[in-house]
Design a protein around this motif. Structure first.
Motif, PDB file in Angstrom:
ATOM      1  N   UNK A  67      -5.759   7.909 -11.153  1.00  0.00           N
ATOM      2  CA  UNK A  67      -6.816   8.540 -10.267  1.00  0.00           C
ATOM      3  C   UNK A  67      -7.760   6.954 -10.303  1.00  0.00           C
ATOM      4  N   UNK A  68      -8.171   6.419  -9.441  1.00  0.00           N
ATOM      5  CA  UNK A  68      -8.570   5.162  -9.156  1.00  0.00           C
ATOM      6  C   UNK A  68      -9.485   4.987  -7.983  1.00  0.00           C
ATOM      7  N   UNK A  69     -10.660   4.552  -8.011  1.00  0.00           N
ATOM      8  CA  UNK A  69     -11.193   4.092  -6.769  1.00  0.00           C
ATOM      9  C   UNK A  69     -10.333   3.107  -5.863  1.00  0.00           C
ATOM     10  N   UNK A  70     -10.230   3.487  -4.434  1.00  0.00           N
ATOM     11  CA  UNK A  70      -9.205   2.658  -3.606  1.00  0.00           C
ATOM     12  C   UNK A  70      -9.994   2.254  -2.394  1.00  0.00           C
ATOM     13  N   UNK A  71      -9.280   2.273  -1.213  1.00  0.00           N
ATOM     14  CA  UNK A  71      -9.831   1.810   0.274  1.00  0.00           C
ATOM     15  C   UNK A  71     -10.310   2.624   0.940  1.00  0.00           C
ATOM     16  N   UNK A  72     -11.487   2.776   1.602  1.00  0.00           N
ATOM     17  CA  UNK A  72     -11.871   3.688   2.259  1.00  0.00           C
ATOM     18  C   UNK A  72     -11.221   3.415   3.709  1.00  0.00           C
TER      19      UNK A  72
ATOM     20  N   UNK B 145      -8.851  -4.172  -6.507  1.00  0.00           N
ATOM     21  CA  UNK B 145      -7.866  -3.285  -6.816  1.00  0.00           C
ATOM     22  C   UNK B 145      -6.698  -3.017  -5.558  1.00  0.00           C
ATOM     23  N   UNK B 146      -5.543  -3.027  -5.807  1.00  0.00           N
ATOM     24  CA  UNK B 146      -4.460  -2.906  -4.777  1.00  0.00           C
ATOM     25  C   UNK B 146      -4.832  -1.715  -4.016  1.00  0.00           C
ATOM     26  N   UNK B 147      -4.643  -1.723  -2.493  1.00  0.00           N
ATOM     27  CA  UNK B 147      -4.811  -0.655  -1.701  1.00  0.00           C
ATOM     28  C   UNK B 147      -3.601   0.608  -2.051  1.00  0.00           C
ATOM     29  N   UNK B 148      -3.963   1.647  -1.333  1.00  0.00           N
ATOM     30  CA  UNK B 148      -3.250   2.860  -1.791  1.00  0.00           C
ATOM     31  C   UNK B 148      -1.609   2.604  -1.387  1.00  0.00           C
ATOM     32  N   UNK B 149      -1.179   1.889  -0.697  1.00  0.00           N
ATOM     33  CA  UNK B 149       0.233   1.673  -0.083  1.00  0.00           C
ATOM     34  C   UNK B 149       0.798   0.608  -1.167  1.00  0.00           C
ATOM     35  N   UNK B 150      -0.010  -0.387  -1.336  1.00  0.00           N
ATOM     36  CA  UNK B 150       0.326  -1.482  -2.470  1.00  0.00           C
ATOM     37  C   UNK B 150       0.487  -0.883  -3.869  1.00  0.00           C
ATOM     38  N   UNK B 151      -0.269  -0.026  -4.106  1.00  0.00           N
ATOM     39  CA  UNK B 151       0.041   0.810  -5.418  1.00  0.00           C
ATOM     40  C   UNK B 151       1.009   1.681  -5.593  1.00  0.00           C
ATOM     41  N   UNK B 152       1.380   2.453  -4.467  1.00  0.00           N
ATOM     42  CA  UNK B 152       2.376   3.267  -4.306  1.00  0.00           C
ATOM     43  C   UNK B 152       3.704   2.401  -4.559  1.00  0.00           C
ATOM     44  N   UNK B 153       3.826   1.144  -3.886  1.00  0.00           N
ATOM     45  CA  UNK B 153       4.747   0.386  -4.144  1.00  0.00           C
ATOM     46  C   UNK B 153       5.138  -0.176  -5.473  1.00  0.00           C
ATOM     47  N   UNK B 154       3.908  -0.447  -6.193  1.00  0.00           N
ATOM     48  CA  UNK B 154       4.098  -0.742  -7.477  1.00  0.00           C
ATOM     49  C   UNK B 154       4.708   0.007  -8.273  1.00  0.00           C
TER      50      UNK B 154
ATOM     51  N   UNK C  32     -12.683  12.131  -0.691  1.00  0.00           N
ATOM     52  CA  UNK C  32     -13.870  11.516  -0.691  1.00  0.00           C
ATOM     53  C   UNK C  32     -13.619  10.347   0.357  1.00  0.00           C
ATOM     54  N   UNK C  33     -12.771  10.486   1.443  1.00  0.00           N
ATOM     55  CA  UNK C  33     -12.545   9.454   2.582  1.00  0.00           C
ATOM     56  C   UNK C  33     -11.984   8.166   2.081  1.00  0.00           C
ATOM     57  N   UNK C  34     -10.971   8.211   0.976  1.00  0.00           N
ATOM     58  CA  UNK C  34     -10.471   7.034   0.380  1.00  0.00           C
ATOM     59  C   UNK C  34     -11.121   6.418  -0.578  1.00  0.00           C
ATOM     60  N   UNK C  35     -12.462   6.756  -0.987  1.00  0.00           N
ATOM     61  CA  UNK C  35     -13.317   6.053  -1.943  1.00  0.00           C
ATOM     62  C   UNK C  35     -12.313   6.023  -3.193  1.00  0.00           C
ATOM     63  N   UNK C  36     -11.716   7.262  -3.497  1.00  0.00           N
ATOM     64  CA  UNK C  36     -10.891   7.483  -4.524  1.00  0.00           C
ATOM     65  C   UNK C  36      -9.424   7.919  -4.055  1.00  0.00           C
TER      66      UNK C  36
END
Length: 253
Positions: free
Chosen positions: A171-176, A217-226, A241-245
């Motif tokens: 669970x992490x802050x991410x890209x809106x 921090x890596x965006x959603x797709x990058x972290x998924x790949x990691x 919340x719109x990609x804030x998390x």
């Protein structure tokens, strides 16, 4: 976006480039500073919405009676407290944090609430978890991965100590997703958040770092790949919340 480095011995600390072997101490200083006000600041920073994000994480964990759970960067114990009730006396929850100030706040908080019997507190580095292979049914790391120097090492370490069929949850802050939301979020993060930190916690610089660390921090797709690179399967993420998390999950085959 991946872990950004100018060279093999450089990494980012917020927007600043530092030596790799210095980042851990710098992050430690931030959390030593904010530990005593961490819960108050979480509520102020998120308007209390962090409680909903964490509740969704718990609901999707699949944790049940008798399970063993590892809560990495568990800090003040929000997730550990809830997991403790789910696993019962037959189960076990390990609250792990690299920062002893945060760990002490979490221990005191849970002891004050009488939650001790099935909870263990361990000071540990996420990149080299001190547990045997195939130990845990579920591993969570909430708002902690972005502070880890080598995220790929941490994910591999989590995969190692997870039981086959077990779940890792990040669970992490991410890209809106919305440009207008992104603009408003940037104004809040870089103009208001440090000032709130100064007013409530007496520490403007630490909260400026926390805002910058979210952007690095890596965006959603990058972290998924990691996570997939770490050997996890069925990796996916859910924006909140719109990609804030974002809540990322992966299973150990």
């Amino acid at each position: 976006m991946t872990d950004q480095k100018d060279s093999q011995d450089q990494t980012h600390f917020g927007f600043e480039q530092v030596k790799v072997d210095e980042k851990q101490d710098k992050v430690a200083d931030v959390f030593h500073s904010v530990a005593s006000k961490y819960d108050v600041m979480n509520d102020l920073m998120s308007g209390g919405v962090h409680r909903i994000w964490k509740r969704i994480t718990i609901e999707q964990s699949g944790v049940r009676r008798g399970h063993k759970v590892l809560d990495i960067a568990g800090g003040t114990g929000d997730l550990t407290m809830r997991f403790s009730r789910l696993v019962g006396s037959e189960g076990k929850v390990v609250l792990a944090d690299i920062n002893d100030s945060m760990l002490n706040v979490g221990r005191d908080r849970l002891m004050d609430k009488g939650i001790t019997g099935n909870v263990e507190f361990v000071q540990a580095n996420a990149e080299a978890l001190p547990f045997p292979d195939n130990t845990f049914d579920c591993i969570t790391i909430a708002f902690g991965l972005r502070n880890v120097t080598h995220k790929d090492n941490a994910l591999a370490s989590m995969a190692r100590v997870l039981k086959p069929g077990g779940k890792v949850m990040v669970l992490e802050f991410s890209k809106t997703e919305n440009p207008l939301l992104t603009k408003a979020y940037d104004i809040y993060s870089f103009s208001l958040l440090p000032k709130i930190g100064k007013l409530i916690a007496g520490d403007e610089e630490s909260y400026r770092y926390l805002a910058e660390s979210i952007r690095m921090h890596p965006d959603q797709e990058t972290l998924k790949g990691m996570m997939e690179d770490a050997g996890l399967v069925q990796c996916k993420f859910q924006n909140m919340t719109g990609g804030i998390v974002a809540l990322h999950t992966g299973i150990k085959p």
